[in-house]
Design a protein around this motif. Structure first.
Motif, PDB file in Angstrom:
ATOM      1  N   VAL A 195      59.143  39.570   2.865  1.00  0.00           N
ATOM      2  CA  VAL A 195      59.795  39.059   4.073  1.00  0.00           C
ATOM      3  C   VAL A 195      61.050  38.274   3.704  1.00  0.00           C
ATOM      4  O   VAL A 195      62.083  38.360   4.386  1.00  0.00           O
ATOM      5  N   HIS A 196      60.985  37.507   2.620  1.00  0.00           N
ATOM      6  CA  HIS A 196      62.130  36.701   2.173  1.00  0.00           C
ATOM      7  C   HIS A 196      63.117  37.503   1.322  1.00  0.00           C
ATOM      8  O   HIS A 196      64.095  36.962   0.832  1.00  0.00           O
ATOM      9  N   ARG A 197      62.816  38.789   1.114  1.00  0.00           N
ATOM     10  CA  ARG A 197      63.686  39.706   0.363  1.00  0.00           C
ATOM     11  C   ARG A 197      63.786  39.321  -1.114  1.00  0.00           C
ATOM     12  O   ARG A 197      64.814  39.515  -1.751  1.00  0.00           O
ATOM     13  N   ARG A 198      62.679  38.817  -1.648  1.00  0.00           N
ATOM     14  CA  ARG A 198      62.641  38.477  -3.067  1.00  0.00           C
ATOM     15  C   ARG A 198      61.898  39.593  -3.802  1.00  0.00           C
ATOM     16  O   ARG A 198      60.727  39.466  -4.162  1.00  0.00           O
ATOM     17  N   TRP A 199      62.580  40.684  -4.032  1.00  0.00           N
ATOM     18  CA  TRP A 199      61.946  41.893  -4.524  1.00  0.00           C
ATOM     19  C   TRP A 199      61.346  41.712  -5.913  1.00  0.00           C
ATOM     20  O   TRP A 199      60.288  42.302  -6.226  1.00  0.00           O
ATOM     21  N   ASN A 200      61.975  40.958  -6.760  1.00  0.00           N
ATOM     22  CA  ASN A 200      61.441  40.780  -8.115  1.00  0.00           C
ATOM     23  C   ASN A 200      60.050  40.148  -8.083  1.00  0.00           C
ATOM     24  O   ASN A 200      59.142  40.557  -8.816  1.00  0.00           O
ATOM     25  N   ARG A 201      59.871  39.145  -7.241  1.00  0.00           N
ATOM     26  CA  ARG A 201      58.566  38.511  -7.125  1.00  0.00           C
ATOM     27  C   ARG A 201      57.542  39.473  -6.527  1.00  0.00           C
ATOM     28  O   ARG A 201      56.356  39.444  -6.878  1.00  0.00           O
TER      29      ARG A 201
END
Length: 554
Positions: A172-178
């Motif tokens: 949702v926060h667009r933190r793809w690496n995580r």
């Protein structure tokens, strides 16, 4: 310089801000505790739950290989090694029941934290997570297609789902690496739950990132993606090893056993009842309707348009996986061998959980949006009230039954209309016979056990020749399981009882090293032409008895 009153006023204001900040730090903790409490109310049945007797006896053998070492299932290949390693060590010091409770609270807490992070990323209302949890539980139980559940006993998919929820919050926060790293850990616990989530997130990336301009697009192939894949290998490698170890067994035959014989109620679309399709279609229609109604909420305080779009894309990915599963289900008519192989991978597991979660989030979104119309807010509250009633009914039914779910007649498929009092009496008799076996027999004994039970090893701590619930994961052991089950519970006896033919029992003694048989006297009757060693007095146990198998004549 400020006067004394002004200084006092400033100090009071600072103190007030400090108190408010302190309180704000505690709200997330209180919300997570409230959600765990809800899970406890809903699923605090006495252990073992449906799959706990399956997973935790395996975990105990993982840490204590000599425990039930003669049991085909327990000693077979370990597919969920991460789960056994992390959750099984308490069995070295504690009972299986205590281990189950520890595992439940750890698993529920992981799910509650993940659900809190996901919900607050989309809906900025205190205790919105509690509403989402209520609606999610109800939607899964009453709207699933293939029998999936999330909140219950502890097994490998429970911590996996907690990590998937945390990954969705990062999505949702667009933190793809995580996202990739968290899904890698989830896959290490449960290959299918985590693995299908990776596929659905990849579909979400295609929907949400690929259309963006190149300079604004988040890359797909990153070091984090490969790191997550490397972590996932902790769970993938044992599963692949079991498959490779079974090369000498006919893979098509094993796939047919698994898909068509043992687990069609989860895997084979043609085996699903019609009303399962209806209820799941209603749930999906509810999601589409709520998504359409709330589509104009934009960047209001109750929603995040881009975040909602990314979660919706993930849900669509899960649905597409299920659609592929439905298409593959049609292959059974034209290519049954291929269908058996492909349908083994639980194509409907993720969609059952995610469609229900999408519905729950959208329902709470209707209530949380202040600018929403009164009619929509009232409808949202009504929907939440219905979900709360459904969860309450389910909780009350289990409390009233007062036996572990793994011992309920509905689960075991025998005398399903028996009253709670009758089921409680039968369960007490089951505990008595298992206690006698544990105390009166050697630890390395092997038993023939009743068809309609799945907790003999849990209570008696003795090996079984075969058990319907305990299906090995490696091909060779699965093939042996099928042969044993068909032999011990032959179709000519409706697969509900063991034969009492002397020649067969003598053969079982030589073939499987089994000396005793535990029988359900409701099926076999009160008297059998064998030497009964328990109970010595009829009144000691009305339901179960233990007999010694005959010896071959010299």
């Amino acid at each position: 310089m400020p006067d004394d009153d002004e200084s006092a006023s400033q100090e009071t204001a600072v103190a007030g801000q400090t108190i408010d900040a302190s309180r704000s730090r505690w709200w997330p903790v209180l919300e997570v505790i409230a959600v765990v409490a809800l899970f406890f109310i809903y699923a605090a049945d006495a252990p073992p739950m449906v799959n706990e007797a399956h997973y935790l006896v395996k975990a105990k053998n993982f840490w204590q290989p000599d425990w039930c070492a003669n049991d085909l299932f327990t000693a077979s290949g370990k597919a969920h090694t991460t789960f056994y390693f992390v959750f099984g060590w308490p069995t070295l010091f504690l009972s299986l029941e205590a281990t189950a409770w520890i595992g439940r609270f750890v698993g529920w807490t992981l799910i509650a934290i993940g659900l809190y992070r996901l919900t607050t990323a989309l809906i900025s209302r205190r205790f919105a997570t509690l509403g989402v949890a209520v609606a999610w539980i109800a939607a899964i139980e009453y709207g699933n297609l293939a029998g999936e559940w999330v909140i219950g006993g502890i097994e490998a998919k429970v911590p996996a789902y907690g990590l998937v929820l945390m990954a969705l919050a990062e999505l949702v926060h667009r933190r793809w690496n995580r996202v990739w790293i968290l899904l890698g850990i989830a896959s290490a616990f449960h290959v299918l739950s985590g693995g299908w989530s990776v596929v659905a997130v990849a579909i979400a990336w295609l929907f949400c990132e690929w259309p963006r301009p190149r300079e604004d697009r988040k890359p797909f192939f990153t070091p984090a993606l490969f790191l997550g894949g490397a972590i996932a290998l902790i769970g993938v490698v044992p599963a692949l090893w079991l498959t490779m170890a079974g090369e000498t067994v006919d893979s098509v035959r094993v796939a047919r056993i698994y898909t068509f014989y043992r687990l069609p109620h989860h895997l084979l679309p043609s085996n699903f009842q019609f009303h399962w399709y209806v209820r799941h279609a209603v749930l999906l229609a509810g999601c589409i309707t709520l998504a359409w109604i709330t589509r104009h909420q934009g960047h209001s305080e109750a929603s995040n348009r881009d975040g909602w779009n990314r979660f919706r894309a993930f849900a669509v990915g899960a649905i597409l996986i299920a659609v592929i599963g439905l298409i593959l289900g049609g292959l059974k008519v034209y290519a049954p061998d291929m269908a058996a192989k492909l349908l083994r991978y639980y194509w409907f597991r993720l969609s059952d959980a995610v469609v229900a979660l999408w519905f729950a989030l959208l329902l709470v979104r209707c209530v949380a949006q202040r600018r929403q119309s009164k009619a929509m807010q009232i409808s949202g509250f009504a929907g939440l009230a219905i979900c709360l009633v459904l969860v309450g009914i389910s909780s009350f039914d289990r409390i009233r039954l007062a036996v572990p779910p793994s011992a309920s007649n509905a689960m075991l498929g025998w005398d399903v209309d028996a009253s709670p009092a009758k089921q409680q009496q039968v369960f007490e008799d089951w505990l008595k016979v298992c206690d006698w076996v544990r105390l009166a027999t050697d630890r390395d004994e092997v038993f023939l056990t009743p068809r309609h039970q799945q907790s003999f090893k849990w209570y008696a701590e003795r090996a079984e020749v075969v058990n319907w619930k305990d299906v090995p994961q490696d091909s060779k052991s699965l093939d042996q399981w099928y042969k044993r089950f068909r032999e011990i519970f032959p179709p000519r006896l409706s697969t509900i009882r063991v034969t009492i033919h002397y020649a067969s029992l003598i053969e079982y003694r030589k073939k499987y090293g089994v000396n005793y048989i535990v029988v359900d006297r409701r099926i076999t009757g009160k008297h059998m032409p064998l030497v009964r060693i328990y109970p010595l007095e009829e009144h000691e146990n009305d339901t179960y008895a233990v007999y010694e198998l005959p010896y071959a004549m010299p």
